[in-house]
Every structure is written in structure tokens, then in C-alpha cells.
Scaffold this active site. Structure first.
Site, PDB file in Angstrom:
ATOM      1  N   LYS A 172      31.351  10.454 -39.263  1.00  0.00           N
ATOM      2  CA  LYS A 172      31.092   9.096 -38.767  1.00  0.00           C
ATOM      3  C   LYS A 172      29.847   8.528 -39.425  1.00  0.00           C
ATOM      4  O   LYS A 172      29.808   7.377 -39.821  1.00  0.00           O
ATOM      5  CB  LYS A 172      30.815   9.137 -37.255  1.00  0.00           C
ATOM      6  CG  LYS A 172      32.014   9.162 -36.374  1.00  0.00           C
ATOM      7  CD  LYS A 172      31.542   9.011 -34.931  1.00  0.00           C
ATOM      8  CE  LYS A 172      32.651   9.279 -33.958  1.00  0.00           C
ATOM      9  NZ  LYS A 172      32.187   9.211 -32.560  1.00  0.00           N
ATOM     10  N   SER A 223      26.472  13.202 -33.522  1.00  0.00           N
ATOM     11  CA  SER A 223      26.326  14.503 -34.182  1.00  0.00           C
ATOM     12  C   SER A 223      27.455  14.676 -35.197  1.00  0.00           C
ATOM     13  O   SER A 223      27.596  15.735 -35.795  1.00  0.00           O
ATOM     14  CB  SER A 223      26.367  15.626 -33.128  1.00  0.00           C
ATOM     15  OG  SER A 223      27.520  15.450 -32.344  1.00  0.00           O
ATOM     16  N   PHE A 253      37.550  13.196 -42.167  1.00  0.00           N
ATOM     17  CA  PHE A 253      37.256  14.171 -41.108  1.00  0.00           C
ATOM     18  C   PHE A 253      38.262  13.989 -39.968  1.00  0.00           C
ATOM     19  O   PHE A 253      39.071  13.066 -39.977  1.00  0.00           O
ATOM     20  CB  PHE A 253      35.813  13.995 -40.593  1.00  0.00           C
ATOM     21  CG  PHE A 253      35.571  12.689 -39.889  1.00  0.00           C
ATOM     22  CD1 PHE A 253      35.298  11.536 -40.607  1.00  0.00           C
ATOM     23  CD2 PHE A 253      35.629  12.595 -38.495  1.00  0.00           C
ATOM     24  CE1 PHE A 253      35.090  10.324 -39.962  1.00  0.00           C
ATOM     25  CE2 PHE A 253      35.410  11.380 -37.844  1.00  0.00           C
ATOM     26  CZ  PHE A 253      35.136  10.244 -38.579  1.00  0.00           C
ATOM     27  N   PHE A 265      41.052  13.574 -37.481  1.00  0.00           N
ATOM     28  CA  PHE A 265      42.503  13.374 -37.576  1.00  0.00           C
ATOM     29  C   PHE A 265      42.927  12.682 -38.875  1.00  0.00           C
ATOM     30  O   PHE A 265      44.108  12.362 -39.039  1.00  0.00           O
ATOM     31  CB  PHE A 265      42.990  12.515 -36.396  1.00  0.00           C
ATOM     32  CG  PHE A 265      42.742  13.104 -35.040  1.00  0.00           C
ATOM     33  CD1 PHE A 265      43.470  14.201 -34.600  1.00  0.00           C
ATOM     34  CD2 PHE A 265      41.788  12.559 -34.181  1.00  0.00           C
ATOM     35  CE1 PHE A 265      43.256  14.749 -33.333  1.00  0.00           C
ATOM     36  CE2 PHE A 265      41.562  13.096 -32.916  1.00  0.00           C
ATOM     37  CZ  PHE A 265      42.293  14.195 -32.498  1.00  0.00           C
ATOM     38  N   ASP A 281      32.215   5.639 -29.858  1.00  0.00           N
ATOM     39  CA  ASP A 281      33.222   6.524 -29.279  1.00  0.00           C
ATOM     40  C   ASP A 281      34.574   6.087 -29.846  1.00  0.00           C
ATOM     41  O   ASP A 281      34.895   4.898 -29.829  1.00  0.00           O
ATOM     42  CB  ASP A 281      33.218   6.441 -27.747  1.00  0.00           C
ATOM     43  CG  ASP A 281      33.829   7.701 -27.142  1.00  0.00           C
ATOM     44  OD1 ASP A 281      33.575   8.796 -27.662  1.00  0.00           O
ATOM     45  OD2 ASP A 281      34.587   7.589 -26.155  1.00  0.00           O
TER      46      ASP A 281
HETATM   47  P1  IMP Z   1      34.297  10.967 -30.644  1.00  0.00           P
HETATM   48  O1  IMP Z   1      34.154   9.484 -30.757  1.00  0.00           O
HETATM   49  O2  IMP Z   1      33.220  11.660 -31.418  1.00  0.00           O
HETATM   50  O3  IMP Z   1      34.462  11.429 -29.232  1.00  0.00           O
HETATM   51  O4  IMP Z   1      35.616  11.282 -31.462  1.00  0.00           O
HETATM   52  C1  IMP Z   1      36.773  11.765 -30.888  1.00  0.00           C
HETATM   53  C2  IMP Z   1      37.502  12.601 -31.882  1.00  0.00           C
HETATM   54  O5  IMP Z   1      38.206  11.738 -32.761  1.00  0.00           O
HETATM   55  C3  IMP Z   1      36.618  13.504 -32.719  1.00  0.00           C
HETATM   56  O6  IMP Z   1      37.219  14.772 -32.766  1.00  0.00           O
HETATM   57  C4  IMP Z   1      36.596  12.852 -34.073  1.00  0.00           C
HETATM   58  O7  IMP Z   1      36.538  13.800 -35.113  1.00  0.00           O
HETATM   59  C5  IMP Z   1      37.903  12.089 -34.089  1.00  0.00           C
HETATM   60  N1  IMP Z   1      37.717  10.866 -34.853  1.00  0.00           N
HETATM   61  C6  IMP Z   1      36.897   9.836 -34.554  1.00  0.00           C
HETATM   62  N2  IMP Z   1      36.947   8.910 -35.528  1.00  0.00           N
HETATM   63  C7  IMP Z   1      37.805   9.377 -36.457  1.00  0.00           C
HETATM   64  C8  IMP Z   1      38.226   8.879 -37.699  1.00  0.00           C
HETATM   65  O8  IMP Z   1      37.812   7.822 -38.192  1.00  0.00           O
HETATM   66  N3  IMP Z   1      39.109   9.653 -38.368  1.00  0.00           N
HETATM   67  C9  IMP Z   1      39.582  10.835 -37.887  1.00  0.00           C
HETATM   68  N4  IMP Z   1      39.206  11.346 -36.734  1.00  0.00           N
HETATM   69  C10 IMP Z   1      38.303  10.618 -36.014  1.00  0.00           C
END
Ligand code: IMP
Length: 185
Positions: A12, A8, A140, A142, A64
Site C-alpha cells: 500500500k 504496516s 501484493f 489479492f 482500509d
Molecule cells: P487492509 O486494508 O490492510 O485491512 O487490507 C485487507 C486485505 O486486502 C489485506 O490482506 C491486503 O493485502 C488486501 N488488499 C488491500 N488492498 C489491496 C490491493 O490493492 N490489492 C490486493 N490486495 C489488497
């Protein structure tokens, strides 16, 4: 080949589209909910997600990812989504205020299931550091507080450049190699 990316997260998805289409694979987004367990390693979360989704889906990839900060003993790591929602980038910077040891890495773990094939997982990391203040307005999550070269944040890079060095870009290239070696692409 067309591949469904179950996520979602629009940020990504854009990176998958850019990285995989350049490798001859077309992607489309779907946000089917699946069981995301709390575990110590991204691979365990993805492995569980694969098994859960495979009950109803035959062809998809899931991702993930997380930010692991050395000084915080790997936090937020597998708690990255929750930490971003609750603390935000400013909260992470507060935890890192006046800290000299700023090493951190992003990790990306991709689970893939293709029709008639065994599922598999590929992972990659991108090492860098936490900046003193947010920089840039692209990307997006971090991205504004993470830098791989200690100068520019991921939010200051065009997506194409981020994909050449990022955890996700590296993991996607492993994914494409693995798909190619199985499919003869
Ligand atoms: P998830 O894989 O969607 O659980 O991501 C975990 C958290 O890390 C989410 O809040 C994403 O926005 C952040 N995140 C994942 N990949 C990146 C990236 O490439 N850059 C910045 N933040 C990321």
C-alpha cells in the site's frame, strides 16, 4: 506538504508514494497501532480508526481496503486481511472453482486528518473479476487473482498502471482533490 501514512502494509505504502508524489504530496510511513473494529462497511472501520488516532495524532492518513466477490455475497470484504492470511489466494480460488459468475470489486476507503482541519473520508471502487488461476508477480495481496479487464491481473500491471485504474489510485486522487481544495495546492 508531507503526509504520514499509518500502515504496516509495504505494498500500500509504495502505491501511496507513487500516486501522491505525482500530485505534489510527499508521504512517509508510520505503523502506529490503532483500534480496527469489525464492522460491515470499510467506512465504519476507518471512521473508528480516525477517532481513535486523533486522540494522539494531528496529521495522518489511514487506508482500509477489501476485495468483495459477488458470488460470495461480498466475502471476504471487511474480512479480507483475515481471509488472505488464512485461506490465501488459493483458498479464494477454491471457493470460486467452476463458478461462472466471477464479478468482484476492490474497495478502498481513506481517512484523512490534517492539522487544524476536520477529518474526512473518501472511498472508491474498482470493478472487475476473479481469474481462474493466479497470474503475475507484481503487486501484493489479492492482486494475482483480480483483473479489471478480465485478461490481465493487477499483478501483471506496473504500479503506475495499477494506480491509474485501481480503487486506491481513484481514492487517492479524490483525497488529493479534497486536500487541494482545502489547502489551495
Ligand atoms: P487492509 O486494508 O490492510 O485491512 O487490507 C485487507 C486485505 O486486502 C489485506 O490482506 C491486503 O493485502 C488486501 N488488499 C488491500 N488492498 C489491496 C490491493 O490493492 N490489492 C490486493 N490486495 C489488497
Amino acid at each position: 506538504m508531507r503526509i504520514k501514512v499509518i500502515t504496516s502494509n509495504a505494498g500500500k505504502m509504495r502505491e501511496y508514494a507513487q500516486a501522491l508524489e505525482g500530485l505534489g504530496l510527499e508521504v512517509f510511513q508510520d505503523s502506529v497501532p490503532y483500534d480496527e473494529i469489525q464492522a460491515d462497511a470499510l467506512e465504519d472501520v476507518v471512521g473508528h480508526g480516525l477517532r481513535d488516532l486523533m486522540m494522539n495524532e494531528d496529521s495522518f492518513i489511514i487506508d482500509d481496503s477489501g476485495l468483495f466477490i459477488d458470488h460470495l455475497k461480498g466475502f471476504p470484504g471487511v474480512y479480507s486481511a483475515y481471509a488472505l492470511k488464512t485461506l490465501g489466494n488459493q483458498g479464494i480460488l477454491e471457493l470460486m472453482r467452476d463458478v461462472k459468475e466471477r464479478a468482484a470489486r476492490f474497495e478502498c476507503c481513506i481517512g484523512c486528518k490534517l492539522p487544524g482541519r476536520e477529518p474526512f473520508i473518501v472511498s472508491a471502487a474498482c470493478h472487475g473479476s476473479i481469474l481462474d488461476a493466479p497470474q503475475g508477480d507484481k503487486g501484493f495481496g489479492f492482486d494475482p487473482i483480480f483483473s479489471s479487464d478480465g485478461v490481465r491481473s493487477f499483478s501483471e500491471l506496473e504500479m503506475e498502471e495499477k494506480n491509474t485504474i485501481s480503487h486506491r489510485g481513484l481514492a487517492v486522487r479524490k483525497l488529493a482533490e479534497r486536500i487541494g481544495s482545502e489547502e489551495g495546492i
